[in-house]
Design a protein around this motif. Sequence first.
Motif, short mmCIF file in Angstrom:
data_model
loop_
_atom_site.label_atom_id
_atom_site.label_comp_id
_atom_site.label_asym_id
_atom_site.label_seq_id
_atom_site.Cartn_x
_atom_site.Cartn_y
_atom_site.Cartn_z
N UNK A 71 0.84 -1.19 0.00
CA UNK A 71 0.00 0.00 0.00
C UNK A 71 0.88 1.24 0.00
N UNK A 72 0.55 2.18 -0.87
CA UNK A 72 1.26 3.45 -0.94
C UNK A 72 0.39 4.54 -0.31
N UNK A 73 0.90 5.24 0.68
CA UNK A 73 0.11 6.35 1.21
C UNK A 73 -0.32 7.29 0.08
N UNK A 74 -1.57 7.63 0.06
CA UNK A 74 -2.10 8.48 -1.01
C UNK A 74 -2.93 9.60 -0.39
N UNK A 75 -3.24 10.56 -1.23
CA UNK A 75 -3.93 11.76 -0.76
C UNK A 75 -4.74 12.32 -1.90
N UNK A 76 -5.98 12.71 -1.62
CA UNK A 76 -6.82 13.36 -2.62
C UNK A 76 -6.93 14.84 -2.27
N UNK A 77 -6.78 15.69 -3.28
CA UNK A 77 -6.76 17.13 -3.05
C UNK A 77 -7.83 17.84 -3.87
N UNK A 78 -8.57 18.71 -3.21
CA UNK A 78 -9.51 19.62 -3.87
C UNK A 78 -8.77 20.94 -4.05
N UNK A 79 -8.33 21.22 -5.26
CA UNK A 79 -7.45 22.36 -5.50
C UNK A 79 -8.20 23.69 -5.60
N UNK A 80 -9.41 23.65 -6.11
CA UNK A 80 -10.12 24.92 -6.38
C UNK A 80 -11.22 25.22 -5.38
N UNK A 81 -11.36 24.39 -4.36
CA UNK A 81 -12.32 24.68 -3.31
C UNK A 81 -13.77 24.48 -3.69
N UNK A 82 -14.04 23.67 -4.71
CA UNK A 82 -15.43 23.44 -5.12
C UNK A 82 -16.02 22.19 -4.47
N UNK A 83 -15.32 21.65 -3.48
CA UNK A 83 -15.76 20.47 -2.74
C UNK A 83 -15.76 19.21 -3.61
N UNK A 84 -14.91 19.21 -4.63
CA UNK A 84 -14.71 18.03 -5.46
C UNK A 84 -13.21 17.81 -5.61
N UNK A 85 -12.79 16.58 -5.48
CA UNK A 85 -11.36 16.29 -5.59
C UNK A 85 -10.88 16.44 -7.03
N UNK A 86 -9.69 17.01 -7.17
CA UNK A 86 -9.11 17.25 -8.49
C UNK A 86 -7.93 16.34 -8.79
N UNK A 87 -7.15 15.99 -7.77
CA UNK A 87 -5.95 15.19 -7.98
C UNK A 87 -5.82 14.12 -6.91
N UNK A 88 -5.30 12.97 -7.33
CA UNK A 88 -4.92 11.89 -6.42
C UNK A 88 -3.40 11.77 -6.51
N UNK A 89 -2.71 11.80 -5.39
CA UNK A 89 -1.25 11.83 -5.41
C UNK A 89 -0.69 10.75 -4.50
N UNK A 90 0.51 10.30 -4.85
CA UNK A 90 1.23 9.33 -4.04
C UNK A 90 2.70 9.39 -4.42
#
Length: 838
Positions: A71-90
């Motif tokens: 398992x790779x630690x991952x993170x979802x980010x809402x970049x523009x503040x619209x309450x929807x995730x834009x990127x998944x990163x690891x």
Amino acid sequence: MTGTGMAAPRIKVLKLSITNPTNDARLNEDVVISVAELKRIAPDFKAGDAIVTTSEAATLEEDARTLQTVELPSQADDLDGDNKYDELVFQIDLKPTQTRIVTIAYGDAATIQRLRSEYPKRTAAKFTMKFDGLGWESEANAWRIYFDKRNAIDIWGKRRPGLYLEMFGAPDYVYHWESPLGRDIYRIGDAIGIGAVAALIDGKVVKVSDVAERKWRIINAGPVRVIVELAYKGWKVGGRDVNLTSRITQWAGEHGFENRIAADGADGLTIVTGIVRQPDLQEKIFEPTSTQPAFARAWWGHQVEEEGPPATATHMLPDQNLGLAILAPGRESKAAPDDPLNLLVQPQLVNGKGSWYVLGVWDQEHSDDLIVNAPNAEGRNRYGTLASTFSAPRTFNSFIDLVSEAARRITKPATFEILSRHVAAESAPPDTQQPGKKKTYAEALNLLKQSAERTAQRWESIISKTPPAEASGDKGLGFFSEGDNQTGEWKEQKGIYWTGGFWVGELWQLYAQTKDERFRRWAELWNARLLGKELNENHDTGFLNYYSSVLGYRQTNDPKYRAGGLRAAERLKQLYNPTTELVAAWGVNGDDTIIDTMMNLQIWWWASRETNDPQWRALGLKHALKSAAWLIREDGSVIQSVHYNPGDNRQEFNSSQGGNSNLKFPNNARPGEKVFTHTHQGFAADTTWSRGAAWALYGFAVGAGETKDPRLLATAEKVAKYVLDRLPEDGVAWYDFVDEGVHFRNRDTSAAAIMAGGLLRLSELTPDQTQAANYRREGERIVQSLIDRYLTPVSADDKTPPGSLRHGSSTRPSDVMLVYGNYYLLEDLLWLDEHKRN
């Protein structure tokens, strides 16, 4: 589940390939995946309910054969503040030129919550006037921007890796003083600091000072990266008003951050960045090239100020060095003319947008590391080891090597490709997916018969070497539990183990079906090693002696087998605790009962019928009802093991035979009450081990048939509903019903065969004829899948010896033949032969 045979998976997967395009090893390579791009393939994808895993597989074919993932630690980010995730990163480790397959699993939120690890927080951000603005950090170092007219970026160095912004921002803490953790090491004065935005007007740096409005926000600070954003409205510079956004990203473990800007109204304006000018710094410049289109300017030297508040700290320390670098992508990025306060870089901007990477390394990093050689935090004072590892660069040349590596990472990042063309559940083993033809039950029986003949002939000489009296649970040769999926050969083991009765039972069943005297002779040969050992066994005395001596007695009427079965029943009674109303798993007055024991009750059900003594049935009913209360959850999922206070208020609990797995647990329970539960062969304590669910389904169904107790029938049906709602498409369970191949990709054909047996028996017990037909249909579906897809030969070119039942899982991540898988599949086929449809 209504019997469609198409339970919806709780988990779906998308497959990606991540490739290192260089000959450099890439540790913790940063990977950013667009959520929108994933949603084009999987419209229902939810980045917040996702788990990222990988292995060493380089192709989808290799990935399909993977048994265990990382398992790779991952993170979802809402970049523009619209309450929807834009990127998944690891982040992922890559060897030179390596390609690794990455799986993104997503689905039901509750399921993901059970499966996803708790990732350590490795970045942080904080805004406080204590340090005049906004700070961000990784474990390596921390930064802050003076969010006022100064608009300069500062750095804290860290002697020990960690996250310290909360400490630096505490009201009474003075971060200018020397500390084993870190301190403010940089003097800015009137300069722009390190990597801040400025403009160059007539050879002079103009800071982002005169603005109509400035705002900040922390986009996210998680296990993988921290992102902060600075917005400036109406920056008055060069005779114009510029609206500027600066987004700063710091990845876990990294010494630097990316500053990505967008400037509206800055056409013709020279945007610059840089560091504070200090005398006698060593410097190296990397000009952009066609293969590495980035400009880099790096400095090393005495730019660490002495400790103390700014008013008193006036000198740079002569025995400490700080390396700083600005790396700006783009063929047109270049050095800008330095001014008296700043050493400058002019990044390439396109339509007002550009970025640069800021790198900072203090040569005192890791100089005060405290390594605690103790199992808990309380041991730090007694067992701490102070170490000076100095893994960070300590010379100009080693710093330049780090800058060069950073430049290659920026200009030649890992590439990725989404390989999935559609979303799907994790697939079954490759060798099951294209069966050659549908087998009849008779054909499957014949294949198992061939396998048993081959095995008995191969192992007869081995079992004969151990006299019956010398065989025991862990001594003697001739018994086996696991075998190789490809060769069809069983693995030699020492002793009878808990599984020895299944092979004997298979031989007795084949004798009953064929009347071939060879099977009787083989059955008696192996059964002899079990007789007389019953009173020394644990709860598995039921498994060991029901499938051997009881089945042998049915076929031969030989009193020695009857006596062996009754001794096993007596042993189970010795393990029964009237205070808990449960059979202890491993010894008299034990504190652990496991779901497997529901199957071992068969020795009591038989003993009650054989002797016409109701005590056995009464004991079995008590154990079954308490197991239903303590081991079956409300939704029908199954717990493997329960620990309780057996009556002595113990504080240490044994989770296996011999007490070699001690668990210390505070026990405030009254005698006979539950203390805790666990599931050690499934994925986790709150998931469902599929073979445990199978034992429950079969065990409660048989118990309901023997006792006619409606509570046992209701329990069996509750487990059946859970199972049928979660079976994979081919009906063969994953080793754990919750994992579904996310962490361990083991199917368990033994669990499937046991489940089929439970469903078939349940089909004759439920008064609801619709449900009865459903149970029968689903039991048959599982059996058909087992014999078509998992029982060799599966395809025309299958080289594995016939009658090998592949892909059982004893304790994950094993992928083997299992002797009890063979037994229960044989039992299923015999049941279906005996209960033919009209």
